[in-house]
Design an enzyme around this catalytic site. Sequence first.
Site, mmCIF file in Angstrom:
data_model
loop_
_atom_site.group_PDB
_atom_site.id
_atom_site.type_symbol
_atom_site.label_atom_id
_atom_site.label_comp_id
_atom_site.label_asym_id
_atom_site.label_seq_id
_atom_site.Cartn_x
_atom_site.Cartn_y
_atom_site.Cartn_z
ATOM 1 N N SER A 20 0.771 -1.242 0.000
ATOM 2 C CA SER A 20 0.000 0.000 0.000
ATOM 3 C C SER A 20 0.804 1.297 0.000
ATOM 4 O O SER A 20 1.646 1.532 0.861
ATOM 5 C CB SER A 20 -0.919 0.011 1.225
ATOM 6 O OG SER A 20 -1.397 1.311 1.484
ATOM 7 N N THR A 67 -9.431 0.204 -2.326
ATOM 8 C CA THR A 67 -8.672 -0.143 -3.521
ATOM 9 C C THR A 67 -9.179 -1.476 -4.075
ATOM 10 O O THR A 67 -10.158 -2.044 -3.573
ATOM 11 C CB THR A 67 -7.160 -0.177 -3.219
ATOM 12 O OG1 THR A 67 -6.442 -0.308 -4.447
ATOM 13 C CG2 THR A 67 -6.801 -1.320 -2.279
ATOM 14 N N LYS A 71 -13.655 -1.396 -5.238
ATOM 15 C CA LYS A 71 -14.139 -0.041 -5.541
ATOM 16 C C LYS A 71 -15.585 -0.019 -6.019
ATOM 17 O O LYS A 71 -16.279 0.992 -5.850
ATOM 18 C CB LYS A 71 -13.236 0.630 -6.580
ATOM 19 C CG LYS A 71 -11.854 0.959 -6.055
ATOM 20 C CD LYS A 71 -11.049 1.769 -7.053
ATOM 21 C CE LYS A 71 -9.686 2.126 -6.483
ATOM 22 N NZ LYS A 71 -8.916 3.035 -7.369
ATOM 23 N N ASN A 92 -13.547 5.218 -3.948
ATOM 24 C CA ASN A 92 -12.228 4.941 -3.362
ATOM 25 C C ASN A 92 -12.035 5.646 -2.020
ATOM 26 O O ASN A 92 -10.979 5.521 -1.408
ATOM 27 C CB ASN A 92 -11.103 5.336 -4.325
ATOM 28 C CG ASN A 92 -10.822 6.832 -4.325
ATOM 29 O OD1 ASN A 92 -11.759 7.632 -4.262
ATOM 30 N ND2 ASN A 92 -9.556 7.203 -4.393
ATOM 31 N N ASP A 107 -10.125 9.488 -7.191
ATOM 32 C CA ASP A 107 -9.211 9.067 -8.260
ATOM 33 C C ASP A 107 -9.306 9.994 -9.459
ATOM 34 O O ASP A 107 -8.294 10.330 -10.086
ATOM 35 C CB ASP A 107 -9.535 7.639 -8.702
ATOM 36 C CG ASP A 107 -9.005 6.586 -7.751
ATOM 37 O OD1 ASP A 107 -8.021 6.877 -7.035
ATOM 38 O OD2 ASP A 107 -9.558 5.475 -7.718
ATOM 39 N N GLY A 133 -11.509 -2.317 -15.773
ATOM 40 C CA GLY A 133 -11.870 -2.512 -14.370
ATOM 41 C C GLY A 133 -12.268 -1.217 -13.690
ATOM 42 O O GLY A 133 -12.421 -0.168 -14.322
ATOM 43 N N GLY A 134 -12.395 -1.292 -12.363
ATOM 44 C CA GLY A 134 -12.856 -0.145 -11.589
ATOM 45 C C GLY A 134 -12.002 1.091 -11.740
ATOM 46 O O GLY A 134 -12.512 2.216 -11.760
ATOM 47 N N TYR A 212 2.598 2.556 -9.766
ATOM 48 C CA TYR A 212 3.634 3.433 -9.221
ATOM 49 C C TYR A 212 4.821 2.656 -8.656
ATOM 50 O O TYR A 212 5.830 3.253 -8.274
ATOM 51 C CB TYR A 212 3.048 4.341 -8.129
ATOM 52 C CG TYR A 212 2.540 3.565 -6.934
ATOM 53 C CD1 TYR A 212 3.347 3.337 -5.823
ATOM 54 C CD2 TYR A 212 1.259 3.047 -6.927
ATOM 55 C CE1 TYR A 212 2.885 2.612 -4.740
ATOM 56 C CE2 TYR A 212 0.786 2.319 -5.852
ATOM 57 C CZ TYR A 212 1.605 2.109 -4.759
ATOM 58 O OH TYR A 212 1.146 1.375 -3.695
ATOM 59 N N GLY A 233 1.949 6.583 -11.702
ATOM 60 C CA GLY A 233 0.779 7.000 -10.943
ATOM 61 C C GLY A 233 1.058 7.665 -9.615
ATOM 62 O O GLY A 233 0.132 7.921 -8.846
#
Length: 251
Positions: A20, A67, A71, A92, A107, A133-134, A212, A233
């Site tokens: 995370s 996450t 979501k 989120n 987001d 996806g989400g 990221y 990201g």
Amino acid sequence: MEKAGKKNRFGLLGRNISYSFSRGYFTRFFEEQGLKEYSYENFDLPEISDLETLLKEEQNLGGLNVTIPYKQQIIPYLHRLHPEAREIGAVNTIKFTRTGLEGYNTDAHGFQKSLEPFLRKRDHAHALILGSGGASLAIAYSLKKLGIRYVTVSRTPDVGQWGYDELTEERLKSHTLIINCTPLGTFPRVEEKPEIPYDYITTDHLLFDLVYNPEKTAFMKAGEQMGAAISNGQAMLEFQAQRAWEIWQES
């Protein structure tokens, strides 16, 4: 001195989230702000139904981030959705209120803020969103707000979407903004990347990866080799986290 019962605990809901970003970010933020009695922790849930047990057992929760893969699955557990989150179809950020749990999406804000510096350098009228996806929902929402037309690319394309095998040279060259919304390339499987024809990438392109970790993904490296601008990201995550904190502090 904090008042008794103050909601000074925050955290992240997800599955397999030991990596995370959020926990490290908010832990540093609380230290820098002198908020010694505030904490941020990971709540790793095997299933979204485990949320009910979590809410009964944990005390003084003031807010949660959400996450993958929850979501969208989180929405039925919320009492209210912010209009932007409702339109996006994904949440989120959760705020605890007297009337129940409120769902937000930061987001979209984070992506737009992190993309804007690139848009000042070069116009991108058409984009490809890799993944359906989400995470892709907030990206699509932001692109619409910015007036950028987009097509979603999926392994199992729906109506109006493209499959990866449909990405021709013409389509790649006319869609100069390409956003990776898949988890491909995330540590530790850093060699993975979306299967697009990178040979058609040019110096006109921007390859933006929501991943990221690592700092420069295989997707980004492949674009950089063709002269494209690249971004990961990290900035997006920081902007969305800042907005989440503002939401949690609003009365």
